[in-house]
Motif scaffolding. Structure first.
Motif, PDB file in Angstrom:
ATOM      1  N   THR A  79       0.834  -1.209   0.000  1.00  0.00           N
ATOM      2  CA  THR A  79       0.000   0.000   0.000  1.00  0.00           C
ATOM      3  C   THR A  79       0.865   1.255   0.000  1.00  0.00           C
ATOM      4  O   THR A  79       0.624   2.187  -0.776  1.00  0.00           O
ATOM      5  N   LEU A  83       0.920   4.193  -2.816  1.00  0.00           N
ATOM      6  CA  LEU A  83       0.705   5.616  -2.500  1.00  0.00           C
ATOM      7  C   LEU A  83       1.871   6.456  -3.027  1.00  0.00           C
ATOM      8  O   LEU A  83       1.671   7.556  -3.538  1.00  0.00           O
ATOM      9  N   ASP A  88      -4.146   7.607  -4.685  1.00  0.00           N
ATOM     10  CA  ASP A  88      -4.564   8.688  -3.791  1.00  0.00           C
ATOM     11  C   ASP A  88      -5.654   8.254  -2.815  1.00  0.00           C
ATOM     12  O   ASP A  88      -6.092   9.035  -1.985  1.00  0.00           O
ATOM     13  N   LEU A  89      -6.073   7.008  -2.912  1.00  0.00           N
ATOM     14  CA  LEU A  89      -7.127   6.518  -2.033  1.00  0.00           C
ATOM     15  C   LEU A  89      -7.076   4.992  -2.005  1.00  0.00           C
ATOM     16  O   LEU A  89      -6.861   4.369  -3.039  1.00  0.00           O
ATOM     17  N   HIS A 110      -6.829   1.785   5.848  1.00  0.00           N
ATOM     18  CA  HIS A 110      -6.023   3.001   5.923  1.00  0.00           C
ATOM     19  C   HIS A 110      -4.695   2.680   6.600  1.00  0.00           C
ATOM     20  O   HIS A 110      -4.677   1.938   7.584  1.00  0.00           O
ATOM     21  N   VAL A 137      -6.905   0.076  -5.147  1.00  0.00           N
ATOM     22  CA  VAL A 137      -6.644   1.481  -4.822  1.00  0.00           C
ATOM     23  C   VAL A 137      -7.121   2.371  -5.959  1.00  0.00           C
ATOM     24  O   VAL A 137      -7.273   1.930  -7.096  1.00  0.00           O
ATOM     25  N   HIS A 138      -7.336   3.636  -5.652  1.00  0.00           N
ATOM     26  CA  HIS A 138      -7.770   4.622  -6.638  1.00  0.00           C
ATOM     27  C   HIS A 138      -6.558   5.422  -7.102  1.00  0.00           C
ATOM     28  O   HIS A 138      -5.699   5.757  -6.301  1.00  0.00           O
TER      29      HIS A 138
END
Length: 182
Positions: A79, A83, A88-89, A110, A137-138
């Motif tokens: 993760t 990032l 971004d999410l 998170h 993830v976005h």
């Protein structure tokens, strides 16, 4: 197509995004299924998705808590790497560790929130397991998530002394809905 398909009044235009049609056959499962399939694509289209399966077969049994830390660390490092590479999410990061008939489930939403771990295994040592990890993830596409995950995997495995082989991984090489085109 019926002639009345072209005779929409103002009210119909407001409702169009809900897929309401005068001649809509609610009993047609194919029509319902296709509409739902496209709706799901619209909802997740900006999400990159990647899944990997690892066979874990150590020469001698690994303590379960070490294996749990390995999975949690792998999820977190993958993760973090995503990032760093433009995600971004976090959609969700989930893992499923299958140990014989037992399983341990991991869910992370998170980086600053502890991973939720549901341990359904009474074992204290693991001699063989299958790890399935999903990273959604976005902001980046599947191949980037794959690269990020495969980048961190060897170091995390070395850190916890967990031998593995990659059984399979799943991703799309490009953002595409080509399978909807006829």
């Amino acid at each position: 197509m019926h002639d009345d398909d072209f005779d929409h009044d103002h009210h119909d235009h407001e409702e169009e995004h809900h897929h309401h049609h005068h001649d809509h056959d609610e009993s047609d499962p194919a029509e319902e299924g296709s509409a739902l399939h496209l709706e799901i694509h619209r909802a997740v289209d900006e999400l990159g998705k990647y899944a990997i399966e690892l066979d874990i077969k150590p020469a001698s049994p690994i303590k379960k808590d070490v294996l749990v830390k390995f999975v949690d660390t792998l999820m977190r490092r993958s993760t973090d790497e995503c990032l760093k590479h433009g995600a971004d999410l976090i959609g969700h990061i989930k893992s499923f560790l299958k140990i014989g008939e037992d399983s341990i489930m991991f869910s992370m939403v998170h980086p600053e929130i502890p991973t939720v771990i549901q341990d359904n295994s009474d074992r204290t040592e693991i001699d063989e397991a299958l790890l399935v990890m999903h990273v959604i993830v976005h902001g980046i596409w599947d191949d980037v998530i794959r690269h990020c995950t495969l980048e961190v995997l060897p170091d995390v495995a070395k850190e916890f002394d967990v031998p593995y082989t990659i059984r399979a991984d799943y991703y799309d090489t490009e953002k595409s809905i080509a399978h909807h085109e006829h």
